[in-house]
Design a protein around this motif. Structure first.
Motif, PDB file in Angstrom:
ATOM      1  N   ASP A  51     -23.284  -8.665  41.125  1.00 55.40           N
ATOM      2  CA  ASP A  51     -22.540  -8.199  39.937  1.00 55.40           C
ATOM      3  C   ASP A  51     -23.014  -9.096  38.788  1.00 55.40           C
ATOM      4  O   ASP A  51     -23.727 -10.323  39.068  1.00 55.40           O
ATOM      5  CB  ASP A  51     -21.169  -8.463  40.155  1.00 55.40           C
ATOM      6  N   PRO A  52     -22.722  -8.949  37.635  1.00 51.77           N
ATOM      7  CA  PRO A  52     -23.068  -9.676  36.355  1.00 51.77           C
ATOM      8  C   PRO A  52     -22.477 -10.998  36.537  1.00 51.77           C
ATOM      9  O   PRO A  52     -21.503 -11.290  36.816  1.00 51.77           O
ATOM     10  CB  PRO A  52     -22.830  -9.101  35.217  1.00 51.77           C
ATOM     11  N   ASP A  55     -23.395 -16.155  31.017  1.00 50.89           N
ATOM     12  CA  ASP A  55     -23.242 -15.764  29.677  1.00 50.89           C
ATOM     13  C   ASP A  55     -24.427 -14.476  29.712  1.00 50.89           C
ATOM     14  O   ASP A  55     -25.499 -14.593  30.019  1.00 50.89           O
ATOM     15  CB  ASP A  55     -23.657 -16.772  28.630  1.00 50.89           C
ATOM     16  N   ILE A  56     -24.012 -13.676  28.634  1.00 51.05           N
ATOM     17  CA  ILE A  56     -24.759 -12.486  28.408  1.00 51.05           C
ATOM     18  C   ILE A  56     -25.563 -12.839  27.126  1.00 51.05           C
ATOM     19  O   ILE A  56     -24.941 -13.440  25.964  1.00 51.05           O
ATOM     20  CB  ILE A  56     -24.008 -11.241  27.976  1.00 51.05           C
ATOM     21  N   GLN A  57     -26.882 -12.855  27.068  1.00 50.81           N
ATOM     22  CA  GLN A  57     -27.812 -13.161  25.732  1.00 50.81           C
ATOM     23  C   GLN A  57     -28.013 -11.877  25.062  1.00 50.81           C
ATOM     24  O   GLN A  57     -28.525 -11.156  25.459  1.00 50.81           O
ATOM     25  CB  GLN A  57     -29.009 -13.732  26.356  1.00 50.81           C
ATOM     26  N   LEU A  58     -27.410 -11.715  23.914  1.00 57.27           N
ATOM     27  CA  LEU A  58     -27.426 -10.631  22.913  1.00 57.27           C
ATOM     28  C   LEU A  58     -28.616 -11.067  21.914  1.00 57.27           C
ATOM     29  O   LEU A  58     -28.848 -12.008  21.369  1.00 57.27           O
ATOM     30  CB  LEU A  58     -26.154 -10.525  22.153  1.00 57.27           C
TER      31      LEU A  58
END
Length: 80
Positions: A51-52, A55-58
């Protein structure tokens, strides 16, 4: 062990408990095997998270930073 789809639907907890004890269960629908419930072994669990995480890098789109109030003002009336 073999069970019908209807029986699986009604007794899934007991059938899953049988799989946890090591039994393999074949699920049939109209007399045709459609699924198999098999016990999980230690080797069946991946050694890494699936699963993810983190932090998500946008990407930077060059858009202005807006306050919550500015965003609310921009969205007023939309979707009504």
């Amino acid at each position: 062990m073999e069970t019908t789809a209807r029986d699986f639907n009604q007794r899934s907890s007991q059938i899953l408990a049988a799989a946890a004890r090591g039994e393999t269960i074949t699920v049939t629908k109209n007399g045709v095997a459609v699924a198999r419930v098999v016990p999980m072994g230690d080797d069946d669990v991946p050694p890494y998270p699936t699963d993810p995480m983190g932090d998500i890098q946008l990407p930077d789109l060059g858009l202005p930073d807006l306050t919550d109030e500015e965003i609310e003002d921009a969205l007023k009336g939309m979707g009504s």
